[in-house]
Scaffold this motif. Structure first.
Motif, PDB file in Angstrom:
ATOM      1  N   GLU A 110      -2.571   2.133  11.257  1.00  0.00           N
ATOM      2  CA  GLU A 110      -2.357   3.494  10.738  1.00  0.00           C
ATOM      3  C   GLU A 110      -1.403   3.471   9.535  1.00  0.00           C
ATOM      4  O   GLU A 110      -1.631   4.147   8.517  1.00  0.00           O
ATOM      5  N   ALA A 111      -0.355   2.673   9.652  1.00  0.00           N
ATOM      6  CA  ALA A 111       0.593   2.558   8.529  1.00  0.00           C
ATOM      7  C   ALA A 111      -0.101   1.946   7.314  1.00  0.00           C
ATOM      8  O   ALA A 111       0.124   2.371   6.172  1.00  0.00           O
ATOM      9  N   ALA A 112      -0.962   0.965   7.560  1.00  0.00           N
ATOM     10  CA  ALA A 112      -1.679   0.307   6.458  1.00  0.00           C
ATOM     11  C   ALA A 112      -2.602   1.295   5.750  1.00  0.00           C
ATOM     12  O   ALA A 112      -2.686   1.312   4.511  1.00  0.00           O
ATOM     13  N   GLU A 121      -2.343   2.463   1.910  1.00  0.00           N
ATOM     14  CA  GLU A 121      -3.443   2.270   0.955  1.00  0.00           C
ATOM     15  C   GLU A 121      -3.779   3.584   0.247  1.00  0.00           C
ATOM     16  O   GLU A 121      -4.033   3.604  -0.969  1.00  0.00           O
ATOM     17  N   ALA A 122      -3.737   4.676   1.007  1.00  0.00           N
ATOM     18  CA  ALA A 122      -4.008   5.985   0.389  1.00  0.00           C
ATOM     19  C   ALA A 122      -2.951   6.309  -0.665  1.00  0.00           C
ATOM     20  O   ALA A 122      -3.264   6.816  -1.755  1.00  0.00           O
ATOM     21  N   ALA A 123      -1.693   5.996  -0.353  1.00  0.00           N
ATOM     22  CA  ALA A 123      -0.609   6.275  -1.315  1.00  0.00           C
ATOM     23  C   ALA A 123      -0.752   5.393  -2.561  1.00  0.00           C
ATOM     24  O   ALA A 123      -0.498   5.851  -3.689  1.00  0.00           O
ATOM     25  N   MET A 124      -1.151   4.150  -2.364  1.00  0.00           N
ATOM     26  CA  MET A 124      -1.296   3.245  -3.514  1.00  0.00           C
ATOM     27  C   MET A 124      -2.512   3.611  -4.364  1.00  0.00           C
ATOM     28  O   MET A 124      -2.519   3.407  -5.580  1.00  0.00           O
ATOM     29  N   LEU A 126       6.119  -1.044  -2.729  1.00  0.00           N
ATOM     30  CA  LEU A 126       7.095  -0.421  -1.819  1.00  0.00           C
ATOM     31  C   LEU A 126       7.434   1.001  -2.243  1.00  0.00           C
ATOM     32  O   LEU A 126       7.969   1.773  -1.453  1.00  0.00           O
ATOM     33  N   ARG A 127       7.163   1.344  -3.497  1.00  0.00           N
ATOM     34  CA  ARG A 127       7.618   2.631  -4.038  1.00  0.00           C
ATOM     35  C   ARG A 127       6.417   3.498  -4.405  1.00  0.00           C
ATOM     36  O   ARG A 127       5.775   3.303  -5.434  1.00  0.00           O
ATOM     37  N   ALA A 128       6.136   4.474  -3.545  1.00  0.00           N
ATOM     38  CA  ALA A 128       5.038   5.407  -3.819  1.00  0.00           C
ATOM     39  C   ALA A 128       5.538   6.523  -4.742  1.00  0.00           C
ATOM     40  O   ALA A 128       6.746   6.735  -4.891  1.00  0.00           O
ATOM     41  N   THR A 181      -1.719  -4.437  -0.584  1.00  0.00           N
ATOM     42  CA  THR A 181      -1.779  -3.571   0.588  1.00  0.00           C
ATOM     43  C   THR A 181      -1.606  -4.485   1.801  1.00  0.00           C
ATOM     44  O   THR A 181      -1.461  -5.691   1.642  1.00  0.00           O
ATOM     45  N   VAL A 182      -1.628  -3.916   2.992  1.00  0.00           N
ATOM     46  CA  VAL A 182      -1.448  -4.762   4.177  1.00  0.00           C
ATOM     47  C   VAL A 182      -2.700  -5.619   4.339  1.00  0.00           C
ATOM     48  O   VAL A 182      -3.784  -5.112   4.596  1.00  0.00           O
TER      49      VAL A 182
END
Lengths: 369, 106
Positions: free
Chosen positions: A68-70, A74-77, A119-121, B33-34
């Motif tokens: 879920e965190a990944a 990915e959406a933020a990136m 690390l920075r969105a 990404t992860v």
């Protein structure tokens, strides 16, 4: 917004920050606590730090929680990359038109003070241009299809007094065209010439882009952290820590520039809030200085308008004191007391309501340390 | 005995000018990404997600490298047969080239 009591969001925000002494859970959070954390992390744009923390094992999580965190990361990136493309296009247009600019906040911080920009969105593009170029830059973006969020109160206001012009691009992304760093008195005491001196550079998409120099970048991080939203958000505080602890800052230069901008209280407040939020163990000259600093009367009054939410009127009125000269003050007051009719469109306000808000803001001002 | 990294570097240095090297296109934006990466090549309408294998190849292209070097490094990393890895690398490079994210440098 520095975290709900008992929340692990500050620990996420402090991930990979050497010297932070915040507890992390000994085992994966239960479903409810995890769901609350994810909501908070998304709101505070901490998804990159959360994804790195859980995937590296620094923050215990189940496989589902890691996934879920990944996905959130990915959406933020995805958004960050689209914004960077927009930044490159806008930078090219400004360069072609001979408009000097500096990249501010999100993309600049991500590529200059973080080890890994993932690390920075960030959620918009912020560009600083000289006051004299605000209007041509704004008009160029409007001609390219951007729409201005809020009309100018009076012609010339953007150029002389405005903090920034917010424009919405046709794809819905936001471009903030800054003249100075913040709304209110502290924005008007910034010597904007300092912001264009000695830039730092970063490479993006094969191009070198100018950002603020290390010292003014740190000052901007402080402004953003404690003069933006109140209470301060965690990501801007992380930026303060990152800019201070990972860059080779000239402390003397930081403090002398802050003094000339009448903003030492802003630095002190931002550094204290950062040290407190992340329980930082490190002692650096600025943290020692910040712990002892006592704001003067002007600073206390100016800070007081930044301790409540959405007090545009109070910030505007407090700004009068920072504007040099009677004619400047008069022009500023005239612009805000008798704005164009178009200024009210989208603000859910009319003349009367605008005046009442202004009066209420004025009488509510109170000194804050 | 020379360490593997230095061997690769030495081989890259000695590679004749006619041997093609592969690299990322400078204009491509990207993020880790992860377990993967997102790449956004110039001209693309949206970022493209790379899985773990493709992201590993992407990492190898940080500095331009010959196909042989990339294959050797990945085969070593995965403990896999070089011929099998070479087929996958060919296919992935072709896809990255089609997207505009990687290019053959001569």
């Amino acid at each position: 917004m520095t975290g709900r009591p008992g929340s692990f969001a500050p620990a996420v925000a402090a991930h990979r920050l050497a010297g932070a002494r915040l507890d992390i859970p000994p085992k994966p959070l239960d479903d409810d606590a995890w769901a609350d954390l994810v909501v908070e992390v998304r709101l505070q744009r901490l998804t990159g730090l959360l994804a790195d923390a859980v995937s590296s094992g620094a923050f215990p999580a189940t496989d589902e929680q890691v996934a879920e965190a990944a996905a959130a990361h990915e959406a933020a990136m995805d958004i960050a990359l689209r914004l960077e493309r927009k930044l490159l296009d806008t930078a090219s247009a400004f360069e072609d038109a001979g408009i000097e600019y500096r990249v501010l906040k999100g993309p600049a911080f991500a590529h200059t003070i973080y080890d890994d920009p993932a690390l920075r969105a960030f959620g918009d593009v912020d560009l600083l241009v000289p006051g004299g170029d605000v209007e041509p830059a704004r008009d160029m973006l409007v001609a390219a299809g951007c729409e201005r969020r809020y009309p100018e109160p009076r012609p010339g206001f953007d150029r002389r007094f405005g903090k920034s012009v917010t424009l919405e691009a046709p794809d819905g992304f936001e471009i903030d065209l800054h003249r100075t760093l913040v709304l209110g008195p502290f924005g008007l005491t910034v010597d904007t010439g300092d912001l264009f001196a000695d830039p730092s550079w970063f490479t993006l998409g094969g191009r070198r882009l100018p950002a603020l120099g290390p010292e003014t970048r740190f000052l901007h991080a402080c402004y953003h952290a404690v003069l933006g939203e109140w209470p301060p958000r965690m990501l801007p505080l992380r930026d303060v820590a990152q800019a201070l602890l990972t860059a080779d800052l000239d402390t003397e230069s930081v403090l002398s520039t802050a003094a000339s901008w009448r903003a030492r209280a802003v630095v002190a407040r931002a550094v204290r809030a950062t040290w407190q939020t992340f329980a930082l163990a490190d002692v650096v000259p600025l943290s020692v200085w910040a712990a002892r600093y006592e704001p003067d009367a002007w600073e206390r009054r100016a800070l007081s308008v930044h301790t409540r939410r959405k007090r545009y009127g109070a910030k505007a009125l407090a700004s009068v004191r920072a504007i040099p000269g009677v004619r400047g003050k008069a022009a500023f007051v005239h612009s805000l007391l008798t704005p164009n009719r178009a200024f009210f469109a989208g603000r859910d306000a009319g003349y009367l309501r605008w005046w009442r808000k202004g009066v209420r803001s004025a009488v509510r001002q109170e000194p804050v340390r | 005995m020379m360490n593997p990294g230095l061997q690769h570097a030495e081989r890259e240095r000695r590679a004749p000018a006619t041997v093609a090297r592969w690299g990322r296109t400078a204009e491509t934006l990207w993020r880790r990404t992860v377990g993967g990466a997102l790449v956004f090549p110039p001209g693309a309408t949206e970022p493209v997600a790379l899985n773990e294998t493709a992201a590993d190849l992407w990492e190898q292209l940080e500095a331009p490298a010959t196909l042989d070097t990339v294959v050797e490094r990945l085969a070593e990393r995965y403990g896999a047969d070089a011929d099998v890895v070479a087929r996958d690398v060919h296919a992935l490079l072709a896809e990255l080239e089609r997207l505009g994210a990687a290019e053959e440098l001569r």
